[in-house]
Write an enzyme that holds these catalytic residues in place. Sequence first.
Site, short mmCIF file in Angstrom:
data_model
loop_
_atom_site.label_atom_id
_atom_site.label_comp_id
_atom_site.label_asym_id
_atom_site.label_seq_id
_atom_site.Cartn_x
_atom_site.Cartn_y
_atom_site.Cartn_z
N GLU A 17 27.99 -5.35 -7.98
CA GLU A 17 28.93 -4.67 -8.99
C GLU A 17 28.40 -4.91 -10.44
OE1 GLU A 17 33.51 -4.60 -9.15
OE2 GLU A 17 32.89 -5.72 -11.12
N HIS A 78 33.03 4.02 -10.20
CA HIS A 78 34.32 3.41 -10.15
C HIS A 78 35.17 4.50 -11.12
CE1 HIS A 78 34.18 -1.25 -9.47
NE2 HIS A 78 33.08 -0.47 -8.90
N ARG A 108 43.38 3.15 -9.06
CA ARG A 108 44.77 3.37 -9.77
C ARG A 108 44.46 2.95 -11.33
NH1 ARG A 108 50.19 0.04 -9.81
NH2 ARG A 108 48.65 -1.36 -10.95
N GLY A 109 43.87 1.62 -11.63
CA GLY A 109 43.73 0.78 -12.76
C GLY A 109 44.94 -0.13 -12.93
N ALA A 124 46.31 4.91 -6.35
CA ALA A 124 44.94 5.50 -6.18
C ALA A 124 45.14 6.33 -4.73
CB ALA A 124 44.12 4.13 -5.54
N LYS A 164 46.43 5.08 2.02
CA LYS A 164 45.26 5.17 0.94
C LYS A 164 44.36 5.85 1.85
CE LYS A 164 43.97 1.80 -1.77
NZ LYS A 164 43.55 1.05 -3.15
#
Length: 287
Positions: A17, A78, A108-109, A124, A164
């Site tokens: 990442e 992302h 979602r954040g 999300a 999800k």
Amino acid sequence: MSISSLFTHKSPVVSFEIFPPKRDGSLVNLNETIRSLATLKPGYISVTFGAGGNGVNASTWEIARSIKDDFGIEPLVHLTCISHSKEDIDEILLRLKAYGLKNILALRGDINPDNPPKKDFTYAGDLVNYIHTQGDFIVSAACYPEGHPESESLVQDTLNLKKKVESGATHLISQLFFDNNLFYSFLDRAKLAGIAVPIDAGIMPVVNKKQIERMVTLCGASLPPKFKRIIDKYEDKPEALTDAGIAYAIDQIIDLISQGVDGVHLYIMNNPVIAERIYSGFSSLLK
Ligand code: FAD
């Protein structure tokens, strides 16, 4: 290429990442980071979106495009939804399509009290669903070995994760953790719930004191005694802490690989030297 198709069970998938540099950070440095990471031939490189505020000097998708076009590595973009309307998301998805970026990590954040959530997406899973209505995207999502901090119980969090996945997430990346047993218990819960998509274990090498404080506040990962002893002893000795943090991460990864983990996702804080040192500590296990 679909990221979920990388998980053939022959060998665990290794990925990294990275995050866009802050306004005063250099894109040239980030390019050098990506160049170094590319030599390690990761399965994919993910690029964060909006994490840590707005002051970034390059968009997630510009960086993802460069990862794909300039370095030949599959990027994972992302994308968070809680602060965005459908129109905002539509605009971003159009941009991703134009750039040929297909793999999205739908999130979602975090809820920010200073920035009330927009109404179009609550979870999300809503974003996962919506992305699939907008084109030929492949969608990944996040999971939490110790449970998401807002969830009322581990069971409820697992059931929410199942929803999800049923919305169309075909691959999961875990929040960082320092105790592999917590990750194995999570895998057992996920399996029991019928979650059968590949799950990457998120590993963050802890290499400086500031990072430890920030990380514990932000994600609440529990710190096992072995890890705490290292921090207590070496927190004011930067070189020793770096060596110990790298060794701890390698130790975690070797255990994960020997247990047959699907993949390892390394949160390398844009530091290619750390990435190389960790990778060289376990790369022979991938052959
Ligand atoms: P969700 O899956 O929506 O879960 C949030 C909470 O709602 C959980 O408690 C869950 O149990 C619950 N829930 C979920 N679905 C339902 C449902 N249907 N009904 C009832 N409850 C439900 N943040 C950024 O801002 N930018 C990034 O780039 C970023 N990258 C990340 C990468 C990874 C691998 C991880 C693990 C996190 C990342 N984050 C990022 C942080 C993430 O945005 C936060 O952890 C956020 O608080 C939750 O996001 P989520 O997508 O997991 O949310």
